[in-house]
Every structure is written in structure tokens, then in C-alpha cells.
Design a protein around this motif. Sequence first.
Motif, PDB file in Angstrom:
ATOM      1  N   THR A 189      16.311  14.875 -15.347  1.00 41.22           N
ATOM      2  CA  THR A 189      15.063  14.697 -14.579  1.00 41.22           C
ATOM      3  C   THR A 189      15.030  15.991 -13.763  1.00 41.22           C
ATOM      4  OG1 THR A 189      15.500  12.326 -14.554  1.00 41.22           O
ATOM      5  CG2 THR A 189      13.899  13.207 -12.989  1.00 41.22           C
ATOM      6  N   GLY A 190      13.754  16.778 -13.960  1.00 36.78           N
ATOM      7  CA  GLY A 190      13.338  18.087 -13.338  1.00 36.78           C
ATOM      8  C   GLY A 190      12.377  17.949 -12.275  1.00 36.78           C
ATOM      9  N   ARG A 191      11.465  16.913 -12.661  1.00 38.36           N
ATOM     10  CA  ARG A 191      10.417  16.508 -11.450  1.00 38.36           C
ATOM     11  C   ARG A 191      10.005  15.150 -11.866  1.00 38.36           C
ATOM     12  NH1 ARG A 191       6.289  20.981 -10.740  1.00 38.36           N
ATOM     13  NH2 ARG A 191       7.915  21.738  -9.240  1.00 38.36           N
ATOM     14  N   MET A 192       9.656  14.338 -10.999  1.00 32.02           N
ATOM     15  CA  MET A 192       9.063  12.935 -11.008  1.00 32.02           C
ATOM     16  C   MET A 192       8.032  12.628  -9.757  1.00 32.02           C
ATOM     17  SD  MET A 192      11.366   9.754 -11.143  1.00 32.02           S
ATOM     18  CE  MET A 192      10.595   7.976 -11.878  1.00 32.02           C
ATOM     19  N   THR A 193       6.806  12.281 -10.418  1.00 37.18           N
ATOM     20  CA  THR A 193       5.739  11.828  -9.429  1.00 37.18           C
ATOM     21  C   THR A 193       5.616  10.250  -9.749  1.00 37.18           C
ATOM     22  OG1 THR A 193       4.726  14.119  -9.595  1.00 37.18           O
ATOM     23  CG2 THR A 193       3.609  12.266  -8.657  1.00 37.18           C
ATOM     24  N   ALA A 194       5.556   9.530  -8.829  1.00 36.11           N
ATOM     25  CA  ALA A 194       5.287   8.055  -8.950  1.00 36.11           C
ATOM     26  C   ALA A 194       4.702   7.336  -7.957  1.00 36.11           C
ATOM     27  CB  ALA A 194       6.862   7.593  -9.331  1.00 36.11           C
TER      28      ALA A 194
END
Length: 246
Positions: A189-194
Motif C-alpha cells: 500500500t502506497g496511498r489510501m483514501t477512504a
Amino acid sequence: MDDTLIIKAGFNGPRLSGNGGYVAGLLAERYTRTFGGGAGGSGGAVEITLRAPIPIETPMNLVREDVALTMRDGDTLICEARAGKVDHLDPPKPPSDWNEVMHQDAVGGCGDGSDFQWCLVCGRSRGVGDGLRVFGSHSGSGTSLSCYVPHANHADGDGRIRPEFLWGTLDCPGAWAAQDPDDIRPALTGRMTAKVFDRPRVGERCAVVGWRIGAEGRKLYSGTALYTESGRLCAIGHCTWIVLKE
């Protein structure tokens, strides 16, 4: 704002570092507490960028820096939180065949020989009530399907699953959708938007659907959505994956 956060043993993705989705969810909660749920016009969505492996059992400093909340191990920037957007995501419809969903419990997830067999989210070596046991696999044409049965060990006093664990459920299924099933290289995982809309209750059968959004070199992009058996959308996320070099 100065604070500290420790990722305890057991909340790992790779064996020796924190699970990206779970840690992102913890940091998102701290960000929301610091800046408010509508910061930057996000409508409650938070973007977490992971900059370095997440150490286990190590006190890390949380520091408010302008419009971001950063987490550092000494001088090393581990990850940062900012206002995010998920309005652009168009998730697939919830699954209609729950026999197929629950069949993933037998065939999905990461088992013996996988780098992620002990992953908090998808590791088959994690027992009921220990790991989240979000078991799924690539289901063809850039999609994935996973099962998830919420456990009381991951719930608050009202019997609803805590947000950091819901961020976790949105994590691994995205990699299964984004990565070619024949590509055995690990993807991190490099970037996560939730954004979490409605937290499921303990024992409420759920499905996570994932879909491929695109690719750019070793960067893969996916979307994931968590549904209950009744079709209620509980959470949605967008993720950037970094495929490790061979």
C-alpha cells in the motif's frame, strides 16, 4: 498538536511492519479528531500516504503540520494524513450471490508460502477473532470478491466495527483486483483514501468488491467497497499500490 501512536504486535501486513489499511484508519481517526470531519471540503474522506515501512511496538510522534497530520519514527517520515476525495469512485453493485461470497472463506486470502499469510486482513494463518479474515481473490476482468464476517473483538461498545478495521477490509482486496493474477511480486500500500459511511455490526455478513482503476509503471490503482448482505454500502476506498521490484 503532539501525540504518539504505537502499532502493537499482531496488527501487521508484512510480518514485521504494520498493515497499511489498519494504520491508515488509525491515522485517519486522529486526523479527523484534529481537523474535523469536513476538513478541506473532504466530506469525511481522508487521504493517507505511506512513506516508509511501519514499525511495530515503536512509539511514533504525531505532529500537526499546516493542513496535514504526520507520523514520524524519529526523523523518518512514516506516513501523513490529509483531506481526501472519494466522490469520483463508481463502485460495482453489491453481489447478489452470497453463496459465491461465502465460498471465498474456503478458497480466498493468503495462505502458507505467501508473504502475507500472517497479514491482519487477509492472512489465513490468523484465527477467528484475531485477524479480520477478509478472504478473497481475483475474480476476473480486473475485479475481486471477498467475504468478511465482523467479529466482536474488533467492535466498540455498541457492537459496531471500529473504523480502523474497516479501513483494513478495504486494503488487500484492492491489490487482488489491481494486480495481474499471474504477477507474483508483492504489492504494498502506497496511498489510501477512504470514507466510512455506516459501520457494520458484529456477525453481519459482508462482502468487499474491488475493481482495477489503472496502472502506471509499478504503480497500480484500485477501488474497493464494503457492502453488507442487505446491500448497504458501509465504506469505500481508493488505493495506490507499489509493486516491488523482482
